[in-house]
Write a protein that holds these residues in place. Structure first.
Motif, PDB file in Angstrom:
ATOM      1  N   PRO A   1       0.839  -1.211   0.000  1.00 13.45           N
ATOM      2  CA  PRO A   1       0.000   0.000   0.000  1.00 13.45           C
ATOM      3  C   PRO A   1       0.872   1.259   0.000  1.00 13.45           C
ATOM      4  O   PRO A   1       2.007   1.257   0.485  1.00 13.45           O
ATOM      5  CB  PRO A   1      -0.786  -0.131   1.311  1.00 13.45           C
ATOM      6  N   VAL A   2       0.347   2.317  -0.563  1.00 10.19           N
ATOM      7  CA  VAL A   2       1.079   3.588  -0.612  1.00 10.19           C
ATOM      8  C   VAL A   2       1.187   4.159   0.804  1.00 10.19           C
ATOM      9  O   VAL A   2       0.190   4.251   1.522  1.00 10.19           O
ATOM     10  CB  VAL A   2       0.380   4.590  -1.552  1.00 10.19           C
ATOM     11  N   LYS A   3       2.434   4.562   1.203  1.00 10.45           N
ATOM     12  CA  LYS A   3       2.694   5.076   2.548  1.00 10.45           C
ATOM     13  C   LYS A   3       2.775   6.605   2.504  1.00 10.45           C
ATOM     14  O   LYS A   3       3.482   7.178   1.681  1.00 10.45           O
ATOM     15  CB  LYS A   3       4.021   4.523   3.079  1.00 10.45           C
ATOM     16  N   THR A   4       1.992   7.259   3.369  1.00 14.10           N
ATOM     17  CA  THR A   4       2.036   8.731   3.447  1.00 14.10           C
ATOM     18  C   THR A   4       3.125   9.147   4.434  1.00 14.10           C
ATOM     19  O   THR A   4       3.136   8.691   5.588  1.00 14.10           O
ATOM     20  CB  THR A   4       0.685   9.295   3.905  1.00 14.10           C
ATOM     21  N   VAL A   5       4.044   9.992   3.981  1.00 12.28           N
ATOM     22  CA  VAL A   5       5.168  10.421   4.824  1.00 12.28           C
ATOM     23  C   VAL A   5       5.370  11.937   4.691  1.00 12.28           C
ATOM     24  O   VAL A   5       4.994  12.542   3.685  1.00 12.28           O
ATOM     25  CB  VAL A   5       6.477   9.700   4.425  1.00 12.28           C
ATOM     26  N   GLU A   6       5.947  12.523   5.732  1.00 12.44           N
ATOM     27  CA  GLU A   6       6.340  13.938   5.693  1.00 12.44           C
ATOM     28  C   GLU A   6       7.785  14.022   5.236  1.00 12.44           C
ATOM     29  O   GLU A   6       8.642  13.244   5.672  1.00 12.44           O
ATOM     30  CB  GLU A   6       6.197  14.584   7.068  1.00 12.44           C
ATOM     31  N   VAL A   7       8.042  14.975   4.365  1.00 17.07           N
ATOM     32  CA  VAL A   7       9.394  15.122   3.817  1.00 17.07           C
ATOM     33  C   VAL A   7       9.801  16.594   3.850  1.00 17.07           C
ATOM     34  O   VAL A   7       8.960  17.494   3.921  1.00 17.07           O
ATOM     35  CB  VAL A   7       9.477  14.604   2.366  1.00 17.07           C
ATOM     36  N   ILE A   8      11.122  16.793   3.836  1.00 16.04           N
ATOM     37  CA  ILE A   8      11.696  18.129   3.660  1.00 16.04           C
ATOM     38  C   ILE A   8      12.618  18.089   2.457  1.00 16.04           C
ATOM     39  O   ILE A   8      13.154  17.031   2.101  1.00 16.04           O
ATOM     40  CB  ILE A   8      12.479  18.586   4.911  1.00 16.04           C
TER      41      ILE A   8
ATOM     42  N   VAL B   1      22.107  20.151   6.160  1.00 17.67           N
ATOM     43  CA  VAL B   1      21.591  19.895   7.500  1.00 17.67           C
ATOM     44  C   VAL B   1      20.306  19.086   7.399  1.00 17.67           C
ATOM     45  O   VAL B   1      19.411  19.420   6.611  1.00 17.67           O
ATOM     46  CB  VAL B   1      21.322  21.220   8.249  1.00 17.67           C
ATOM     47  N   ILE B   2      20.230  18.013   8.208  1.00 17.34           N
ATOM     48  CA  ILE B   2      19.009  17.226   8.296  1.00 17.34           C
ATOM     49  C   ILE B   2      18.684  17.022   9.770  1.00 17.34           C
ATOM     50  O   ILE B   2      19.571  17.124  10.630  1.00 17.34           O
ATOM     51  CB  ILE B   2      19.136  15.856   7.577  1.00 17.34           C
ATOM     52  N   PRO B   3      17.423  16.716  10.098  1.00 17.05           N
ATOM     53  CA  PRO B   3      17.081  16.498  11.517  1.00 17.05           C
ATOM     54  C   PRO B   3      17.540  15.123  11.998  1.00 17.05           C
ATOM     55  O   PRO B   3      17.666  14.182  11.215  1.00 17.05           O
ATOM     56  CB  PRO B   3      15.556  16.622  11.528  1.00 17.05           C
ATOM     57  N   ARG B   4      17.781  15.020  13.292  1.00 20.32           N
ATOM     58  CA  ARG B   4      18.136  13.724  13.876  1.00 20.32           C
ATOM     59  C   ARG B   4      17.039  12.686  13.626  1.00 20.32           C
ATOM     60  O   ARG B   4      17.313  11.499  13.476  1.00 20.32           O
ATOM     61  CB  ARG B   4      18.337  13.867  15.387  1.00 20.32           C
TER      62      ARG B   4
ATOM     63  N   GLU C   1       6.687  24.028   7.473  1.00 22.30           N
ATOM     64  CA  GLU C   1       6.879  24.705   8.753  1.00 22.30           C
ATOM     65  C   GLU C   1       8.113  24.166   9.474  1.00 22.30           C
ATOM     66  O   GLU C   1       8.865  24.911  10.088  1.00 22.30           O
ATOM     67  CB  GLU C   1       5.636  24.544   9.634  1.00 22.30           C
ATOM     68  N   TYR C   2       8.295  22.873   9.385  1.00 23.13           N
ATOM     69  CA  TYR C   2       9.462  22.286  10.032  1.00 23.13           C
ATOM     70  C   TYR C   2      10.751  22.755   9.364  1.00 23.13           C
ATOM     71  O   TYR C   2      11.779  22.935  10.025  1.00 23.13           O
ATOM     72  CB  TYR C   2       9.358  20.768   9.999  1.00 23.13           C
ATOM     73  N   GLU C   3      10.726  22.944   8.046  1.00 29.78           N
ATOM     74  CA  GLU C   3      11.897  23.466   7.353  1.00 29.78           C
ATOM     75  C   GLU C   3      12.268  24.852   7.885  1.00 29.78           C
ATOM     76  O   GLU C   3      13.446  25.170   8.076  1.00 29.78           O
ATOM     77  CB  GLU C   3      11.638  23.530   5.842  1.00 29.78           C
ATOM     78  N   LYS C   4      11.239  25.663   8.158  1.00 28.85           N
ATOM     79  CA  LYS C   4      11.511  26.997   8.713  1.00 28.85           C
ATOM     80  C   LYS C   4      12.116  26.889  10.108  1.00 28.85           C
ATOM     81  O   LYS C   4      13.043  27.631  10.457  1.00 28.85           O
ATOM     82  CB  LYS C   4      10.216  27.815   8.751  1.00 28.85           C
ATOM     83  N   GLN C   5      11.587  25.964  10.916  1.00 27.39           N
ATOM     84  CA  GLN C   5      12.137  25.771  12.253  1.00 27.39           C
ATOM     85  C   GLN C   5      13.580  25.284  12.186  1.00 27.39           C
ATOM     86  O   GLN C   5      14.437  25.711  12.967  1.00 27.39           O
ATOM     87  CB  GLN C   5      11.278  24.768  13.027  1.00 27.39           C
ATOM     88  N   MET C   6      13.870  24.401  11.243  1.00 26.64           N
ATOM     89  CA  MET C   6      15.243  23.926  11.069  1.00 26.64           C
ATOM     90  C   MET C   6      16.184  25.071  10.714  1.00 26.64           C
ATOM     91  O   MET C   6      17.298  25.168  11.239  1.00 26.64           O
ATOM     92  CB  MET C   6      15.293  22.868   9.957  1.00 26.64           C
ATOM     93  N   ALA C   7      15.720  25.945   9.826  1.00 27.66           N
ATOM     94  CA  ALA C   7      16.559  27.080   9.421  1.00 27.66           C
ATOM     95  C   ALA C   7      16.855  27.989  10.601  1.00 27.66           C
ATOM     96  O   ALA C   7      17.972  28.483  10.758  1.00 27.66           O
ATOM     97  CB  ALA C   7      15.876  27.860   8.296  1.00 27.66           C
ATOM     98  N   LYS C   8      15.852  28.187  11.461  1.00 29.54           N
ATOM     99  CA  LYS C   8      16.067  29.043  12.639  1.00 29.54           C
ATOM    100  C   LYS C   8      17.031  28.400  13.616  1.00 29.54           C
ATOM    101  O   LYS C   8      17.918  29.055  14.155  1.00 29.54           O
ATOM    102  CB  LYS C   8      14.722  29.334  13.314  1.00 29.54           C
TER     103      LYS C   8
END
Length: 488
Positions: free
Chosen positions: A40-47, A372-375, A445-452
């Motif tokens: 089945p197709v898996k829905t994921v969040e990506v940056i 830069v990537i998140p842990r 939104e998470y990309e913006k938080q990462m940049a900050k």
């Protein structure tokens, strides 16, 4: 017999007819329906991976010390005749304030003697100059008398040659001329001696001036003045007490600046130099050392530790790096200065930085472009990438190994394994299989938080992404190691 023959013929005919019927049914039947099975197709969040302006951060700790600490000592011995009323521990006094006097009587006597000796030497020189001037005038007169006598002798000789006068008259005149010559020579010799005699007097004057200056300097040392605006530390003398040379009188702490020898883990110091380059430095050369400090451009923010309700920060400046590593704690000392620590004090809200306070110093390196990537996106040294399939219409999972340069907070700096512009999965995926079809949700939104956070503006909560709690089991390190800068 006939019946047996009939049975032998009928049975094979029935079998052949049945077989033909089965074959006909199979061939005339419609084809079987096949069901296509897939994951089945898996829905994921990506940056979207991009280079962010990244600032390495580290926290170090140390005690506040005054940048200037003077332990005033006596330079002359004597009895303490005066102590400033405000010369007490913790008091603040202005630059130039007379705080202590030592009884000056004996030194004043010495000064008077030096002044008298100088006056005598100057008087002797003046007398010699007067005598020289008088001798010079006497010499001129003697030379004129000699010239006149010589002319008279010549005249008498010419008259005696004519035998018009007696020889005794000529001899008498010659005697006078000889006496005049001797007088001239005596005066010339006396005049020549004045140069050396004046040199002796001038040397005596110089010596007397030196003695006078020494006496004045010694007398001045009986009065102790503050060389700068200061807060007073320990006071070790009392009025009327006799103090020998070299005794400590009091401590004066400068108020213009403080220093903190902040101890930073060596493991966390090296990442602060990322992007510094491969230039070789000769640290024995002071110019190379200053050049290295200029290139580091490390910023420092100072705050107090253990003061509840006080979140005030002070801007610091990195002055120098310790010459050695602490072998017990494996830390290196970074000396940070804070100017004007006593200005802008608000009681109960913003205290001054006092000697002995325990402070935290957060260091920031200059911003440099890093991948830069998140842990959260890292799973046992690997990362999940959402890669387009061959047709370019859908995405599928691809597992990649990573080369990690540095871990800081909820961010990780990588050097290779992924490329700028690729889409990195930041949520958990189950099952983890290469080629797993994906449906992407962009975590803008998470990309913006990462940049900050990369720029050092704010930190990302380790357990939330776009408001949704995520699994923390895939972190590369245990939770105590997430806090950068803690000295173990």
């Amino acid at each position: 017999m006939k019946k047996v023959f009939q049975n032998a013929f009928i049975l094979p005919l029935i079998a052949i007819t049945a077989l033909a019927l089965v074959i006909y049914k199979i061939k005339s039947a419609p084809p079987a329906q096949h069901e296509v099975l897939q994951f089945p197709v898996k829905t994921v969040e990506v940056i979207t991976l991009k280079k962010l302006p990244f600032r390495s951060r580290a926290m170090a700790y140390g005690n506040v010390e005054p940048a200037v600490l003077v332990k005033a000592k006596t330079e002359v011995s004597g009895k303490i005749s005066y102590i400033h009323p405000a010369l007490k521990k913790g008091a603040s006094l202005a630059k130039g304030t007379v705080v202590i006097r030592i009884e000056p009587t004996a030194f004043e006597f010495s000064l008077d003697q030096s002044e008298a000796g100088l006056a005598g030497s100057q008087s002797s020189l003046e007398q010699l100059e007067v005598e020289e001037s008088s001798t010079r005038r006497s010499l001129e007169i003697a030379k004129k008398n000699l010239h006149t006598g010589t002319k008279e002798l010549n005249r008498l000789l010419s008259v005696w040659e004519k035998r018009l006068i007696a020889r005794s008259t000529v001899d008498a005149e010659e005697q006078k001329v000889l006496l005049l010559q001797q007088q001239v020579e005596d005066l010339q010799g006396r005049l020549a001696s004045y140069t050396s005699r004046k040199s002796v007097s001038q040397a005596q004057i110089k010596q007397s001036k030196t003695q006078l200056a020494q006496s004045q300097d010694t007398l001045g040392r009986t009065e102790i003045r503050l060389p700068f605006d200061a807060r007073i530390g320990e006071v070790l003398v009392e009025k009327g007490e006799y103090t020998p040379v070299g005794s400590v009188l009091f401590e004066a702490l400068g108020t213009q600046a403080i220093e903190i020898n902040a101890q930073l883990s060596v493991r966390q110091f090296y990442p602060m130099l990322m992007g510094f380059g491969d230039q070789r430095l000769n640290l024995q050369n002071p110019q190379d050392m200053q050049s290295a400090f200029a290139k580091i451009k490390m910023q420092a923010s100072v705050s107090l530790v253990g003061y509840e309700g006080i979140s005030t920060k002070w801007q610091g400046e990195l002055l120098r790096i310790s010459e050695s590593i602490d072998p017990v704690r494996d830390t290196i000392g970074l000396v940070v200065a804070v100017n004007n620590p006593y200005t802008g004090v608000i009681p109960g809200k913003r205290p001054p930085l006092l000697k002995g306070m325990y402070a935290a110093v957060e260091f920031f390196s200059p911003a440099r472009g890093m991948l830069v990537i998140p842990r959260k996106a890292i799973h046992q040294g690997r990362v999940y990438v959402a890669k387009e399939n061959a047709s370019g219409t859908n995405y599928q999972l691809e597992i990649r190994p990573l080369n990690i340069l540095h871990k800081q907070g909820q961010l990780v700096v990588v050097s290779d394994g992924v490329k700028e512009g690729e889409k990195i999965i930041i949520t958990d995926v189950t099952p983890v299989i290469n080629g797993l079809p994906l449906k992407l949700v962009m975590a803008s939104e998470y990309e913006k938080q990462m940049a900050k956070e990369a720029a050092g503006e704010e930190a990302i909560s380790p357990n939330h992404i776009n408001g949704n709690k995520v699994n923390d089991s895939d972190n590369l390190v245990s939770p105590p190691e997430l806090i950068e800068g803690v000295v173990q």
